[in-house]
Design a protein around this motif. Structure first.
Motif, PDB file in Angstrom:
ATOM      1  N   PRO A 117      -1.827  -1.690 -10.637  1.00 31.38           N
ATOM      2  CA  PRO A 117      -2.255  -0.491 -11.464  1.00 31.38           C
ATOM      3  C   PRO A 117      -3.692  -0.336 -11.850  1.00 31.38           C
ATOM      4  CG  PRO A 117      -1.567  -2.193 -12.857  1.00 31.38           C
ATOM      5  CD  PRO A 117      -1.040  -2.700 -11.448  1.00 31.38           C
ATOM      6  N   GLY A 118      -3.925   0.676 -12.132  1.00 33.18           N
ATOM      7  CA  GLY A 118      -5.463   0.854 -12.541  1.00 33.18           C
ATOM      8  C   GLY A 118      -6.067   2.171 -11.744  1.00 33.18           C
ATOM      9  N   GLN A 119      -5.196   2.748 -10.965  1.00 27.42           N
ATOM     10  CA  GLN A 119      -5.561   3.951 -10.196  1.00 27.42           C
ATOM     11  C   GLN A 119      -5.456   5.234 -11.093  1.00 27.42           C
ATOM     12  OE1 GLN A 119      -2.559   2.543 -10.081  1.00 27.42           O
ATOM     13  NE2 GLN A 119      -1.060   4.295 -10.164  1.00 27.42           N
ATOM     14  N   THR A 120      -6.535   6.049 -10.801  1.00 36.24           N
ATOM     15  CA  THR A 120      -6.509   7.331 -11.595  1.00 36.24           C
ATOM     16  C   THR A 120      -5.877   8.403 -10.800  1.00 36.24           C
ATOM     17  OG1 THR A 120      -8.583   6.521 -12.747  1.00 36.24           O
ATOM     18  CG2 THR A 120      -8.139   8.910 -12.843  1.00 36.24           C
ATOM     19  N   TYR A 121      -6.354   8.402  -9.402  1.00 38.20           N
ATOM     20  CA  TYR A 121      -5.889   9.540  -8.769  1.00 38.20           C
ATOM     21  C   TYR A 121      -5.332   9.095  -7.422  1.00 38.20           C
ATOM     22  CZ  TYR A 121      -9.396  12.226 -11.374  1.00 38.20           C
ATOM     23  OH  TYR A 121     -10.102  12.395 -12.573  1.00 38.20           O
ATOM     24  N   ALA A 122      -4.280   9.911  -6.659  1.00 38.94           N
ATOM     25  CA  ALA A 122      -3.939   9.475  -5.542  1.00 38.94           C
ATOM     26  C   ALA A 122      -3.333  10.675  -4.644  1.00 38.94           C
ATOM     27  CB  ALA A 122      -2.743   8.584  -5.470  1.00 38.94           C
ATOM     28  N   LEU A 123      -3.404  10.815  -3.361  1.00 38.91           N
ATOM     29  CA  LEU A 123      -3.143  11.953  -2.638  1.00 38.91           C
ATOM     30  C   LEU A 123      -1.775  12.180  -3.005  1.00 38.91           C
ATOM     31  CD1 LEU A 123      -4.950  11.266   0.641  1.00 38.91           C
ATOM     32  CD2 LEU A 123      -5.644  12.704  -1.314  1.00 38.91           C
ATOM     33  N   THR A 124      -1.144  13.470  -3.244  1.00 39.59           N
ATOM     34  CA  THR A 124      -0.020  13.814  -3.333  1.00 39.59           C
ATOM     35  C   THR A 124       1.032  13.733  -2.197  1.00 39.59           C
ATOM     36  OG1 THR A 124      -0.070  16.140  -2.589  1.00 39.59           O
ATOM     37  CG2 THR A 124      -0.482  15.567  -4.891  1.00 39.59           C
ATOM     38  N   ASP A 125       2.173  13.522  -2.172  1.00 34.61           N
ATOM     39  CA  ASP A 125       2.920  13.378  -0.989  1.00 34.61           C
ATOM     40  C   ASP A 125       3.082  14.780  -0.204  1.00 34.61           C
ATOM     41  OD1 ASP A 125       3.798  10.808  -1.510  1.00 34.61           O
ATOM     42  OD2 ASP A 125       5.593  11.411  -2.580  1.00 34.61           O
ATOM     43  N   ASP A 126       2.915  15.695  -0.990  1.00 33.32           N
ATOM     44  CA  ASP A 126       2.817  17.280  -0.224  1.00 33.32           C
ATOM     45  C   ASP A 126       1.788  17.289   0.558  1.00 33.32           C
ATOM     46  OD1 ASP A 126       4.133  20.050  -0.619  1.00 33.32           O
ATOM     47  OD2 ASP A 126       2.333  20.468  -0.930  1.00 33.32           O
ATOM     48  N   LEU A 127       0.720  16.752   0.337  1.00 37.77           N
ATOM     49  CA  LEU A 127      -0.488  16.827   1.104  1.00 37.77           C
ATOM     50  C   LEU A 127      -0.435  16.153   2.258  1.00 37.77           C
ATOM     51  CD1 LEU A 127      -3.359  17.706   1.918  1.00 37.77           C
ATOM     52  CD2 LEU A 127      -4.359  15.798   0.380  1.00 37.77           C
ATOM     53  N   LEU A 128       0.210  14.747   1.888  1.00 40.56           N
ATOM     54  CA  LEU A 128       0.463  13.937   3.173  1.00 40.56           C
ATOM     55  C   LEU A 128       1.379  14.310   4.209  1.00 40.56           C
ATOM     56  CD1 LEU A 128       0.604  10.574   1.113  1.00 40.56           C
ATOM     57  CD2 LEU A 128      -1.250  11.152   2.635  1.00 40.56           C
ATOM     58  N   GLY A 129       2.373  15.160   3.723  1.00 39.76           N
ATOM     59  CA  GLY A 129       3.009  15.684   4.528  1.00 39.76           C
ATOM     60  C   GLY A 129       2.868  16.988   5.255  1.00 39.76           C
ATOM     61  N   ALA A 130       1.674  17.423   4.851  1.00 41.34           N
ATOM     62  CA  ALA A 130       1.113  18.486   5.442  1.00 41.34           C
ATOM     63  C   ALA A 130       0.211  18.288   7.110  1.00 41.34           C
ATOM     64  CB  ALA A 130       0.085  19.151   4.933  1.00 41.34           C
ATOM     65  N   SER A 132      -1.586  -1.114  -1.526  1.00 39.81           N
ATOM     66  CA  SER A 132      -0.088  -1.615  -2.356  1.00 39.81           C
ATOM     67  C   SER A 132      -0.515  -2.332  -3.393  1.00 39.81           C
ATOM     68  CB  SER A 132       0.670  -1.935  -1.433  1.00 39.81           C
ATOM     69  OG  SER A 132       0.925  -1.425   0.037  1.00 39.81           O
ATOM     70  N   ASP A 133       0.543  -2.495  -4.352  1.00 39.98           N
ATOM     71  CA  ASP A 133       0.359  -3.243  -5.492  1.00 39.98           C
ATOM     72  C   ASP A 133       0.738  -4.697  -4.863  1.00 39.98           C
ATOM     73  OD1 ASP A 133       3.159  -3.336  -4.892  1.00 39.98           O
ATOM     74  OD2 ASP A 133       3.782  -2.945  -7.109  1.00 39.98           O
ATOM     75  N   GLY A 134       0.499  -5.708  -5.763  1.00 41.72           N
ATOM     76  CA  GLY A 134       0.885  -7.066  -5.219  1.00 41.72           C
ATOM     77  C   GLY A 134       2.051  -7.443  -4.670  1.00 41.72           C
ATOM     78  N   ASP A 135       3.331  -6.741  -5.231  1.00 36.49           N
ATOM     79  CA  ASP A 135       4.706  -7.103  -4.945  1.00 36.49           C
ATOM     80  C   ASP A 135       5.059  -6.279  -3.551  1.00 36.49           C
ATOM     81  OD1 ASP A 135       4.934  -8.572  -6.909  1.00 36.49           O
ATOM     82  OD2 ASP A 135       5.729  -7.049  -8.280  1.00 36.49           O
ATOM     83  N   GLY A 136       3.891  -5.542  -3.212  1.00 38.77           N
ATOM     84  CA  GLY A 136       4.361  -4.372  -2.050  1.00 38.77           C
ATOM     85  C   GLY A 136       5.448  -3.546  -2.422  1.00 38.77           C
ATOM     86  N   THR A 137       5.735  -3.145  -3.629  1.00 38.14           N
ATOM     87  CA  THR A 137       6.882  -2.335  -4.118  1.00 38.14           C
ATOM     88  C   THR A 137       6.274  -0.856  -4.137  1.00 38.14           C
ATOM     89  OG1 THR A 137       6.539  -2.844  -6.199  1.00 38.14           O
ATOM     90  CG2 THR A 137       8.454  -4.058  -4.870  1.00 38.14           C
ATOM     91  N   ILE A 138       5.023  -0.616  -4.256  1.00 39.95           N
ATOM     92  CA  ILE A 138       4.217   0.498  -4.636  1.00 39.95           C
ATOM     93  C   ILE A 138       3.065   0.666  -3.414  1.00 39.95           C
ATOM     94  CG2 ILE A 138       3.060   2.316  -6.074  1.00 39.95           C
ATOM     95  CD1 ILE A 138       4.393   0.903  -8.291  1.00 39.95           C
ATOM     96  N   THR A 139       3.132   1.867  -2.821  1.00 41.04           N
ATOM     97  CA  THR A 139       1.899   2.100  -1.853  1.00 41.04           C
ATOM     98  C   THR A 139       1.458   3.564  -2.146  1.00 41.04           C
ATOM     99  OG1 THR A 139       2.698   0.560   0.015  1.00 41.04           O
ATOM    100  CG2 THR A 139       1.097   2.514   0.602  1.00 41.04           C
ATOM    101  N   LEU A 140       0.050   3.805  -2.406  1.00 38.38           N
ATOM    102  CA  LEU A 140      -0.509   5.001  -2.705  1.00 38.38           C
ATOM    103  C   LEU A 140      -1.594   5.202  -1.712  1.00 38.38           C
ATOM    104  CD1 LEU A 140      -1.076   4.675  -6.562  1.00 38.38           C
ATOM    105  CD2 LEU A 140       0.812   5.800  -5.422  1.00 38.38           C
ATOM    106  N   HIS A 141      -1.695   6.440  -1.333  1.00 45.13           N
ATOM    107  CA  HIS A 141      -2.708   6.897  -0.424  1.00 45.13           C
ATOM    108  C   HIS A 141      -3.883   7.745  -1.252  1.00 45.13           C
ATOM    109  CE1 HIS A 141       0.955   6.512   1.975  1.00 45.13           C
ATOM    110  NE2 HIS A 141       0.099   6.053   2.941  1.00 45.13           N
ATOM    111  N   TYR A 142      -5.136   7.510  -0.563  1.00 47.75           N
ATOM    112  CA  TYR A 142      -6.158   8.124  -1.385  1.00 47.75           C
ATOM    113  C   TYR A 142      -7.308   8.551  -0.228  1.00 47.75           C
ATOM    114  CZ  TYR A 142      -8.149   3.372  -0.056  1.00 47.75           C
ATOM    115  OH  TYR A 142      -8.561   1.942   0.590  1.00 47.75           O
ATOM    116  N   ALA A 143      -7.768   9.327  -0.580  1.00 48.68           N
ATOM    117  CA  ALA A 143      -9.035  10.127   0.291  1.00 48.68           C
ATOM    118  C   ALA A 143     -10.028   9.105   0.714  1.00 48.68           C
ATOM    119  CB  ALA A 143      -9.530  11.295  -0.329  1.00 48.68           C
TER     120      ALA A 143
END
Length: 478
Positions: free
Chosen positions: A306-319, A335-346
């Motif tokens: 954790p600690g992120q403020t922003y991440a790209l939306t799934d809607d944008l990624l899907g475009a 991804s987080d330490g457990d590899g359970t959450i992956t977020l994308h960023y600009a």
């Protein structure tokens, strides 16, 4: 914040300091650097170091005027709507469909959740800082016009820059708030009682200021080294955008064509946002000390979960289309330490704030937008072949095939889609496109549970309405 805290928040602490009226005629007693200062409608009188603005001395020579203008660009980079930290890129990114928001700031949460109130501090800060910059630009215009010590070329060069800033900031204000005052004076009594102008009239005045700036730049022979100062090309880039927004298609084609002939599209996607990119038309220079690179990278690159403020939306990624190289080069993930959450960023800006050398500056205008402006304007004029060619220049750089659309409706959909992908997380382009094309209600209504049709405008700050009732009525929905 209380009113006094909001005003204090807007003042830069250290470096180049301006202490004066920041919002339509308010006077303020300040204590700074151990000196008691009274700020009202003019710049504070102190000893005249190069990095401080004082109305009586700032126009004595070119160096002090350049310092005054440098202060404007510094403040644009660090504060308000243009800022890489608190500006349109993130604010309207979460308001539209580009960014998800994970932090707990109440003002940003209101934008993200579409329950903005008129007392929102970010809404107030954007408005206040914008008119602070406009006031400062007007003071420079007034000063250089009256100066007897500047050369004619210097006077034209400096006035052109200030006119451009005035027009540019008003162009952002009208896009966010709708009807707004167009301020052209430093008279705080007059400014304290201004009325809002209709959107169309604001755009007319923006265009007039920009055309005046172009003439001044060209007569002075100004050509900005390093593309870090506004010049005739920058003014024409904004003119092309304004002509597109106001549906003056022929003029949009004329100005974008001139820029397409003057700049080169960078073919290496990893170099588009470097400070020496040949497609950059105007950029805000990074600091000589800190940060040496962009605030945008500091805001958008996720360092950990954790600690992120922003991440790209799934809607944008899907475009993104399959095999679009912009997805590979301008988007990254973590991804987080457990590899359970992956977020994308600009990942357009890649240089860390702590880099010891400056690699990237904050880009406000670049050539790719001009191709897309011309594509849209050409399509509206019935030049389908020309519009396809411009669109394909942007698509082919990303190794996408030529567009398959050959009708006006299909081509317009393709152009708006291409603008979404090419210009994502850049100064609120996506929001302005949704708004100006009438798509905001359809697109955001399907994604945002609290979306209302009246959300196409932010509220006029509550504190401003209390100070100047001439700004009433409040925008619908607030």
């Amino acid at each position: 914040m209380r009113r006094i805290e909001q005003l204090l928040y807007l003042i830069k602490k250290g470096g180049m300091v301006i202490l004066e009226q920041v919002v339509f005629g308010h006077c303020l007693v300040l204590v700074a650097l151990g000196l008691s200062l009274w700020g009202c409608s003019d710049f504070v009188e102190v000893d005249p170091p190069k990095n401080t603005l004082i109305s009586e001395t700032v126009f004595d020579d070119a160096a002090t005027v350049e310092s005054a203008l440098a202060n404007l660009y510094f403040e644009m980079r660090e504060q308000g709507m243009v800022s890489g930290s608190f500006g349109l890129t993130t604010g309207m990114g979460i308001y539209a469909d580009e960014l998800d928001y994970f932090a707990s700031n109440a003002d940003y949460s209101q934008l993200y959740q579409h329950n903005v109130i008129a007392g929102n501090n970010l809404v107030f800060t954007w408005w206040s800082q914008a008119y602070h910059l406009i006031y400062s630009a007007n003071d420079i215009i007034k000063g250089v016009e009256a100066s007897e010590n500047l050369t004619d070329d210097e006077r034209k060069r400096f006035k052109g820059q200030a006119l451009f800033v005035r027009g540019y900031i008003h162009s952002l204000l009208v896009g966010v708030y709708g009807d707004v005052p167009y301020i052209t004076t430093t008279d705080y009594v007059e400014n304290n009682d201004v009325n809002r102008m209709a959107v169309g009239e604001v755009y007319e005045r923006v265009i007039a200021d920009l055309n005046d700036a172009v003439v001044l730049f060209e007569e002075s022979g100004m050509d900005a080294t390093g593309r870090i100062l506004p010049d005739a090309h920058v003014a024409k880039a904004l003119l092309a955008r304004m002509y597109l927004y106001t549906k003056q298609w022929e003029k949009a084609v004329t100005h974008s064509t001139e820029l397409i002939g003057a700049f080169v599209l960078e073919q290496d996607l990893d170099r588009v946002f470097l400070k020496d990119s040949p497609e950059t038309i105007w950029q805000l220079k990074a600091d000589a000390d800190f940060p040496k690179n962009t605030r945008e990278a500091g805001q958008l690159i996720i360092q950990g979960i954790p600690g992120q403020t922003y991440a790209l939306t799934d809607d944008l990624l899907g475009a993104f289309e399959t095999d679009d190289l912009r997805r590979d080069h301008w988007v990254n993930s973590i991804s987080d330490g457990d590899g359970t959450i992956t977020l994308h960023y600009a990942y357009k800006y890649k240089a860390d704030l702590n880099e010891t050398v400056s690699l990237e500056y904050s880009i406000l205008f670049r050539l790719a937008e001009q191709y897309l402006i011309r594509a849209e304007a050409r399509a509206r004029l019935g030049n389908i072949t020309g519009a396809q060619a411009d669109l394909n220049r942007i698509r082919n750089r990303a190794e996408l095939p030529d567009t398959a659309f050959g009708t006006l409706d299909g081509l317009m959909e393709a152009i708006i889609q291409e603008r979404r992908i090419e210009l994502f997380t850049e100064q609120g382009h996506r929001w302005f496109d949704l708004k100006r094309t009438g798509r905001a209600d359809k697109v955001l209504g399907a994604l945002k549970s609290n979306w209302k049709p009246t959300d196409v405008l932010l509220p006029i700050p509550e504190a401003e309405l209390e100070t100047n009732p001439n700004l009433l009525p409040q925008n619908n929905g607030y």
